[in-house]
Design a protein around this motif. Structure first.
Motif, PDB file in Angstrom:
ATOM      1  N   ALA A  55       1.177  -1.550   0.032  1.00 38.30           N
ATOM      2  CA  ALA A  55       0.072  -0.336  -0.202  1.00 38.30           C
ATOM      3  C   ALA A  55       0.608   1.419   0.173  1.00 38.30           C
ATOM      4  CB  ALA A  55      -1.037  -0.172   1.104  1.00 38.30           C
ATOM      5  N   ASP A  56       0.293   1.918  -0.958  1.00 44.67           N
ATOM      6  CA  ASP A  56       1.541   3.081  -0.448  1.00 44.67           C
ATOM      7  C   ASP A  56      -0.011   4.878  -1.437  1.00 44.67           C
ATOM      8  OD1 ASP A  56       3.181   5.864  -1.898  1.00 44.67           O
ATOM      9  OD2 ASP A  56       4.232   4.430  -1.037  1.00 44.67           O
ATOM     10  N   VAL A  57       0.628   6.356  -1.208  1.00 44.12           N
ATOM     11  CA  VAL A  57      -0.479   7.309  -1.697  1.00 44.12           C
ATOM     12  C   VAL A  57       0.152   7.079  -2.990  1.00 44.12           C
ATOM     13  CG1 VAL A  57      -1.383   7.406   0.684  1.00 44.12           C
ATOM     14  CG2 VAL A  57       0.718   8.461   0.419  1.00 44.12           C
ATOM     15  N   PRO A  80       6.190   6.860   7.156  1.00 39.38           N
ATOM     16  CA  PRO A  80       6.262   8.308   7.872  1.00 39.38           C
ATOM     17  C   PRO A  80       5.917   7.542  10.099  1.00 39.38           C
ATOM     18  CG  PRO A  80       5.296   9.017   6.491  1.00 39.38           C
ATOM     19  CD  PRO A  80       5.114   7.779   5.722  1.00 39.38           C
ATOM     20  N   ASN A  81       6.800   8.412  10.409  1.00 38.55           N
ATOM     21  CA  ASN A  81       7.088   7.700  12.160  1.00 38.55           C
ATOM     22  C   ASN A  81       5.668   8.120  12.859  1.00 38.55           C
ATOM     23  OD1 ASN A  81       9.189   7.828  11.572  1.00 38.55           O
ATOM     24  ND2 ASN A  81      10.277   9.244  12.746  1.00 38.55           N
ATOM     25  N   GLN A  82       4.470   8.988  12.415  1.00 36.51           N
ATOM     26  CA  GLN A  82       3.784   9.459  13.183  1.00 36.51           C
ATOM     27  C   GLN A  82       2.368   8.982  12.697  1.00 36.51           C
ATOM     28  OE1 GLN A  82       5.500  11.623  10.330  1.00 36.51           O
ATOM     29  NE2 GLN A  82       3.728  12.632   9.215  1.00 36.51           N
ATOM     30  N   TRP A 123      16.133   8.729  -3.910  1.00 35.71           N
ATOM     31  CA  TRP A 123      16.163   7.335  -3.097  1.00 35.71           C
ATOM     32  C   TRP A 123      15.329   5.986  -2.800  1.00 35.71           C
ATOM     33  CZ3 TRP A 123      19.086   9.607   1.690  1.00 35.71           C
ATOM     34  CH2 TRP A 123      20.156  10.699   0.882  1.00 35.71           C
ATOM     35  N   ARG A 124      14.220   6.743  -3.056  1.00 38.58           N
ATOM     36  CA  ARG A 124      13.066   5.984  -3.071  1.00 38.58           C
ATOM     37  C   ARG A 124      12.879   4.432  -3.948  1.00 38.58           C
ATOM     38  NH1 ARG A 124       9.299  11.265  -1.952  1.00 38.58           N
ATOM     39  NH2 ARG A 124      10.229  10.900   0.433  1.00 38.58           N
ATOM     40  N   PHE A 125      11.389   3.643  -3.004  1.00 37.73           N
ATOM     41  CA  PHE A 125      12.124   2.015  -3.894  1.00 37.73           C
ATOM     42  C   PHE A 125      11.426   2.475  -5.329  1.00 37.73           C
ATOM     43  CE2 PHE A 125       8.905  -0.727  -5.458  1.00 37.73           C
ATOM     44  CZ  PHE A 125       9.645  -1.588  -5.503  1.00 37.73           C
TER      45      PHE A 125
HETATM   46  N1  LIG Z   1      15.474   6.307   4.845  1.00 40.97           N
HETATM   47  C1  LIG Z   1      15.670   5.718   5.411  1.00 40.97           C
HETATM   48  O1  LIG Z   1      17.453   5.184   4.812  1.00 40.97           O
HETATM   49  C2  LIG Z   1      15.992   5.049   6.284  1.00 40.97           C
HETATM   50  C3  LIG Z   1      15.918   3.372   6.891  1.00 40.97           C
HETATM   51  C4  LIG Z   1      15.809   2.551   7.633  1.00 40.97           C
HETATM   52  C5  LIG Z   1      14.560   2.980   8.605  1.00 40.97           C
HETATM   53  N2  LIG Z   1      13.959   4.080   7.888  1.00 40.97           N
HETATM   54  C6  LIG Z   1      12.295   4.589   8.248  1.00 40.97           C
HETATM   55  O2  LIG Z   1      11.116   4.047   7.578  1.00 40.97           O
HETATM   56  C7  LIG Z   1       9.863   4.941   7.663  1.00 40.97           C
HETATM   57  C8  LIG Z   1      10.464   5.534   6.269  1.00 40.97           C
HETATM   58  O3  LIG Z   1      11.108   6.265   5.903  1.00 40.97           O
HETATM   59  P1  LIG Z   1      11.541   6.980   4.776  1.00 40.97           P
HETATM   60  O4  LIG Z   1      12.771   7.243   4.703  1.00 40.97           O
HETATM   61  O5  LIG Z   1      11.736   5.487   3.557  1.00 40.97           O
HETATM   62  O6  LIG Z   1      10.485   7.863   3.997  1.00 40.97           O
HETATM   63  P2  LIG Z   1       9.700   7.987   2.782  1.00 40.97           P
HETATM   64  O7  LIG Z   1       9.249   9.256   3.114  1.00 40.97           O
HETATM   65  O8  LIG Z   1      10.852   8.002   1.492  1.00 40.97           O
HETATM   66  O9  LIG Z   1       8.663   7.100   2.677  1.00 40.97           O
HETATM   67  C9  LIG Z   1       7.505   6.866   2.577  1.00 40.97           C
HETATM   68  C10 LIG Z   1       7.281   6.617   2.589  1.00 40.97           C
HETATM   69  O10 LIG Z   1       5.730   6.651   3.043  1.00 40.97           O
HETATM   70  C11 LIG Z   1       3.958   6.603   1.470  1.00 40.97           C
HETATM   71  N3  LIG Z   1       3.059   6.663   2.763  1.00 40.97           N
HETATM   72  C12 LIG Z   1       2.766   7.709   3.202  1.00 40.97           C
HETATM   73  N4  LIG Z   1       1.864   8.810   3.844  1.00 40.97           N
HETATM   74  C13 LIG Z   1       1.215   7.105   3.230  1.00 40.97           C
HETATM   75  C14 LIG Z   1      -0.155   5.861   3.681  1.00 40.97           C
HETATM   76  N5  LIG Z   1      -1.288   6.513   4.798  1.00 40.97           N
HETATM   77  N6  LIG Z   1      -0.458   5.149   3.981  1.00 40.97           N
HETATM   78  C15 LIG Z   1       0.761   4.037   2.446  1.00 40.97           C
HETATM   79  N7  LIG Z   1       2.475   4.647   1.943  1.00 40.97           N
HETATM   80  C16 LIG Z   1       2.026   6.010   2.956  1.00 40.97           C
HETATM   81  C17 LIG Z   1       5.069   7.540   0.898  1.00 40.97           C
HETATM   82  O11 LIG Z   1       4.190   7.915   0.232  1.00 40.97           O
HETATM   83  C18 LIG Z   1       6.174   7.184   0.835  1.00 40.97           C
HETATM   84  O12 LIG Z   1       6.445   6.287  -0.449  1.00 40.97           O
HETATM   85  C19 LIG Z   1      11.236   6.075   8.813  1.00 40.97           C
HETATM   86  O13 LIG Z   1      10.348   5.372  10.014  1.00 40.97           O
HETATM   87  C20 LIG Z   1      11.752   5.499   8.849  1.00 40.97           C
HETATM   88  O14 LIG Z   1      12.071   6.077   9.832  1.00 40.97           O
HETATM   89  C21 LIG Z   1      14.920   5.101   6.762  1.00 40.97           C
END
Ligand SMILES: NC(=O)c1ccc[n+]([C@@H]2O[C@H](COP(=O)([O-])OP(=O)(O)OC[C@H]3O[C@@H](n4cnc5c(N)ncnc54)[C@H](O)[C@@H]3O)[C@@H](O)[C@H]2O)c1
Length: 400
Positions: free
Chosen positions: A43-45, A82-84, A287-289
């Motif tokens: 799931a993603d937005v 996101p953490n929140q 950097w994202r998937f």
């Molecule tokens: N950035 C890193 O290298 C890393 C490494 C380890 C852990 N983390 C942790 O992973 C989490 C995400 O960080 P990130 O850096 O990947 O953030 P990011 O912003 O790159 O990715 C977040 C993803 O969640 C999706 N999303 C947001 N709201 C959503 C919802 N309601 N339903 C479905 N998808 C939703 C976004 O579209 C996005 O694809 C954080 O808790 C972070 O601490 C990040």
């Protein structure tokens, strides 16, 4: 059982991923196709992320989290949003009968962690913390040596991490106060996790100071903390993400990824170039998937990843993590003990949860472990505000 040793025909577990961002790009790269873990749905937005998931994994995709939770074939939900959003999503997934892995940090505060642990217990599912460096084989080897008592009692842990963390591209949510986008929740989640594992887990009190030294980067980018364990061992933790000194200079230029002497001095310019003409979130997008490229020079490290420099002092010797294992300094000798690099910290939580669900093994970093780490992170923030020592009440012992 490690993922590589799954027998042919072993059961597979279907994982539904929520959040296909940077974190999932690491997890997807690290998870072996023979691990028994199948990324079956997401799931993603962001529609582009769902397209990339369908292309790479052929799985089912949803544009809302609840539909993912209601997918009857999913065994485990991996939350990398996101953490929140972590707490609410974990509670919903548990209430739908799914085992849950939550990427670090587990949540924003102890109260959220308690609610998550309650939901897991009430629904009879497992809750695990994902993406933690304490799953790393060298960190675990250090803990085993400490616990063996061969070097006498543990007295002191010293850990330093200096890098360019403050100048990595951020999504907008990371700058919102209270979302845990600061260095304490983002990186302390790792550093405290490592130190708690090495020290046995039971922290008695915390004194901390956080720093926000660059007005252009409106989140805390540095901290120092002093942890006092129940048994009298202590730990000092230092993190400075302001791109001056680099601890990798002391660790063969290996960090969470290979580094070089030019990496920190170029950090501010690199961020400016990445964000020129677009938002910072657009810069993070690369950097994202599913995106085409990662930052030039950033590849997964072949040797053990090093989260800064960590030195453990016991009565009769010191231990430090080194690129291919651990180095032990005794009264009359120095020895490097090789440690097999057989576990990637990005995929370890899923592999461990497989072992827990299929083989009945313990969850190594469960929700209570994560709650105890969050308690330390909260205490660092509170201690910094109040300039006082904070006493803890949610600590649990670690499982190596
Ligand atoms: N950035 C890193 O290298 C890393 C490494 C380890 C852990 N983390 C942790 O992973 C989490 C995400 O960080 P990130 O850096 O990947 O953030 P990011 O912003 O790159 O990715 C977040 C993803 O969640 C999706 N999303 C947001 N709201 C959503 C919802 N309601 N339903 C479905 N998808 C939703 C976004 O579209 C996005 O694809 C954080 O808790 C972070 O601490 C990040």
């Amino acid at each position: 059982m490690t993922a590589a040793s799954r027998p042919a025909g072993a059961r597979t577990l279907q994982v539904g991923v929520c959040g296909l961002g940077v974190a999932f790009s690491h997890i997807a790269a690290a998870t072996r196709r023979d691990s028994g873990i199948v990324f079956a749905a997401a799931a993603d937005v962001r529609p582009a992320a769902l397209d990339a998931f369908r292309r790479d994994f052929g799985g089912r995709v949803y544009d809302d989290f609840e539909s993912l939770c209601l997918d009857p074939d999913i065994d485990i939900i991996y939350i990398a949003t996101p953490n929140q959003q972590h707490a609410g999503q974990a509670i919903l997934a548990a209430s739908c009968g799914k085992h849950v892995v939550v990427d670090k940090p587990l949540a924003l505060n102890v109260a959220e962690c308690e609610a998550m642990n309650r939901a897991a217990a009430e629904n009879g599912v497992l809750l695990a913390c994902g993406h933690l460096h304490s799953y790393g084989p060298a960190v675990r080897a250090m803990r085993r040596l400490i616990a063996s008592g061969k070097l006498g009692a543990l007295r002191m842990i010293s850990t330093w991490h200096f890098n360019e963390w403050a100048y990595r591209p951020r999504a907008a949510w990371e700058f919102v106060p209270g979302n845990g986008g600061n260095v304490v929740f983002n990186q302390g989640a790792h550093q405290v996790d490592i130190v708690r594992l090495l020290g046995g887990g039971m922290v008695r009190s915390v004194r901390g100071t956080v720093g926000r030294w660059d007005a252009e980067r409106p989140v805390e980018g540095a901290y120092s903390a002093f942890l006092d364990f129940d048994d009298g061992a202590t730990a000092t933790l230092v993190y400075n993400g302001y791109a001056h000194f680099d601890t990798a200079e002391l660790t063969s230029w290996i960090g969470e990824m290979p580094r070089n002497p030019e990496w920190n001095p170029a950090a501010r310019k690199r961020l400016a170039a990445l964000t020129a003409g677009g938002s910072e979130d657009v810069a993070k997008e690369s950097w994202r998937f599913g995106s085409a490229s990662r930052l030039a020079g950033e590849t997964e490290a072949d040797p053990h990843v090093l989260f800064g420099l960590t030195v453990v002092s016991c009565e009769r010797g010191d231990i430090r993590q080194s690129p291919r294992g651990i180095t032990v300094y005794r009264d009359d000798s120095v020895e490097t003990i090789p440690v097999a690099n057989d576990t990637n910290y990005s995929s370890a939580a899923l592999e461990n949860l497989y072992d827990a669900v299929v083989c009945g093994k313990p969850v190594l970093r469960d929700g209570r472990w994560g709650e105890a780490t969050i308690e330390v992170l909260e205490a660092i923030m509170t201690s910094s505000q109040t300039r006082s020592e904070i006493y803890l009440a949610h600590q649990v012992a670690g499982i190596e």
